[in-house]
Enzyme design. Structure first.
Site, PDB file in Angstrom:
ATOM      1  N   ILE A 116      78.793  40.592  35.654  1.00 48.64           N
ATOM      2  CA  ILE A 116      77.717  41.159  36.801  1.00 48.64           C
ATOM      3  C   ILE A 116      77.148  40.260  36.795  1.00 48.64           C
ATOM      4  CG2 ILE A 116      78.089  43.663  37.194  1.00 48.64           C
ATOM      5  CD1 ILE A 116      75.232  44.871  35.234  1.00 48.64           C
ATOM      6  N   HIS A 132      82.245  45.190  40.373  1.00 46.93           N
ATOM      7  CA  HIS A 132      81.716  45.992  39.858  1.00 46.93           C
ATOM      8  C   HIS A 132      79.998  45.969  40.063  1.00 46.93           C
ATOM      9  CE1 HIS A 132      83.429  47.280  35.652  1.00 46.93           C
ATOM     10  NE2 HIS A 132      84.129  47.581  37.129  1.00 46.93           N
ATOM     11  N   CYS A 143      67.013  52.568  52.302  1.00 46.60           N
ATOM     12  CA  CYS A 143      66.991  51.593  53.927  1.00 46.60           C
ATOM     13  C   CYS A 143      67.871  50.046  53.963  1.00 46.60           C
ATOM     14  CB  CYS A 143      65.320  51.443  54.034  1.00 46.60           C
ATOM     15  SG  CYS A 143      64.539  49.638  53.185  1.00 46.60           S
ATOM     16  N   THR A 204      88.618  41.501  27.273  1.00 46.70           N
ATOM     17  CA  THR A 204      88.028  42.693  28.001  1.00 46.70           C
ATOM     18  C   THR A 204      89.173  43.542  27.465  1.00 46.70           C
ATOM     19  OG1 THR A 204      88.209  43.855  30.263  1.00 46.70           O
ATOM     20  CG2 THR A 204      89.787  42.782  30.057  1.00 46.70           C
TER      21      THR A 204
END
Length: 274
Positions: A116, A132, A143, A204
């Protein structure tokens, strides 16, 4: 390029170079490890911050960074998201991000990232699936307010209040227990439908099925599966080639070998390799 990487011994390097230069489509899957050379910490694996540890709130990181806690005690989740952002602040994409961006000039390259931090986008990758979300895109929980921020330094309180209603802001990221964004899933489904000739899994541990499955699907397409990770992961046994080192070192060495191969083909008058 770093001359210290020139002599890095990568098994089957020529095989990977040949496949890359002949490929019609490439998929690159990345996790926190690819940003380690930018100074960002990983969360699992070798040197991970949260290997079998709880946060200072007494919660596993998967709980602290969950949608449930964000709803019930947003200050806890925000604290850890702000710590991630603080690590990103001032950091830049490294050689690994830049090599991946350069690949797309040779062959259509899709990047599926769990990160991210926005580094792939900053480095220039265009076909990017940020599965992600993005830490720097904020949205109101009540809102439709949405805003992009450079960093979190201007926030005087966490969670920051929405400027348009009585709600508060949160990063547009996928927390544990939350659904993945549908547009990202649809793009990934299209990539898997079209297939690819070469897939990289970089930095990863591949603990999530939607990250592991595209890599293990390589055998279905007859694609070469290359893993770059210092340690063992959930997909290591499915890799055709394993480079057990850091992402920047491996990709710099790969790119050097690609450049040499392209130059040699050009000098010999052979047909272009890509």
């Amino acid at each position: 390029m770093n001359p210290l990487h020139d002599s890095l011994d990568l098994p089957d390097l020529n095989t990977v170079v040949t496949r890359l230069l002949a490929a019609k489509r490439v998929l690159v899957i990345t996790g926190a490890g690819i940003s380690a050379d930018s100074g960002l910490p990983t969360y699992r694996g070798i040197g991970g911050l949260y290997n079998d540890q709880h946060t200072d709130d007494g919660l596993p990181i998967e709980v602290a960074l969950s949608g449930e806690v964000m709803e019930a005690e947003p200050s806890i989740t925000w604290k850890h998201l702000a710590a991630i952002e603080a690590n990103c602040r001032g950091a830049q994409p490294n050689a690994a991000h830049k090599v991946i961006a350069a690949m797309q000039e040779l062959v259509p390259t899709t990047v599926l990232t769990q990160n991210i931090d926005g580094f792939h986008r900053q480095a220039g990758s265009r076909d990017l699936i940020e599965i992600h979300g993005d830490l720097f895109e904020l949205e109101c929980v009540h809102c439709s307010h949405h805003e992009t921020v450079a960093d979190y330094s201007r926030f005087k309180q966490l969670p920051p209040p929405c400027p348009h209603c009585l709600g508060h802001l949160r990063p547009a990221v996928v927390l544990f227990g939350e659904a993945l964004p549908r547009p990202a899933i649809q793009r990934l489904e299209k990539v898997l439908q079209d297939g690819f000739d070469l897939v990289f899994s970089i930095g990863t541990t591949s603990v999530f099925p939607y990250i592991a499955q595209p890599f293990t699907a390589a055998r279905h397409f007859g694609a070469l599966a290359v893993e770059i990770n210092p340690g063992d992961t959930e997909v290591s046994r499915h890799a055709n080639v394993r480079w057990r080192c850091g992402a920047a070192a491996a990709l710099e060495r790969l790119w050097q070998a690609v450049s040499v191969a392209r130059h040699a083909a050009h000098a010999s008058g052979a047909a272009p390799l890509s």
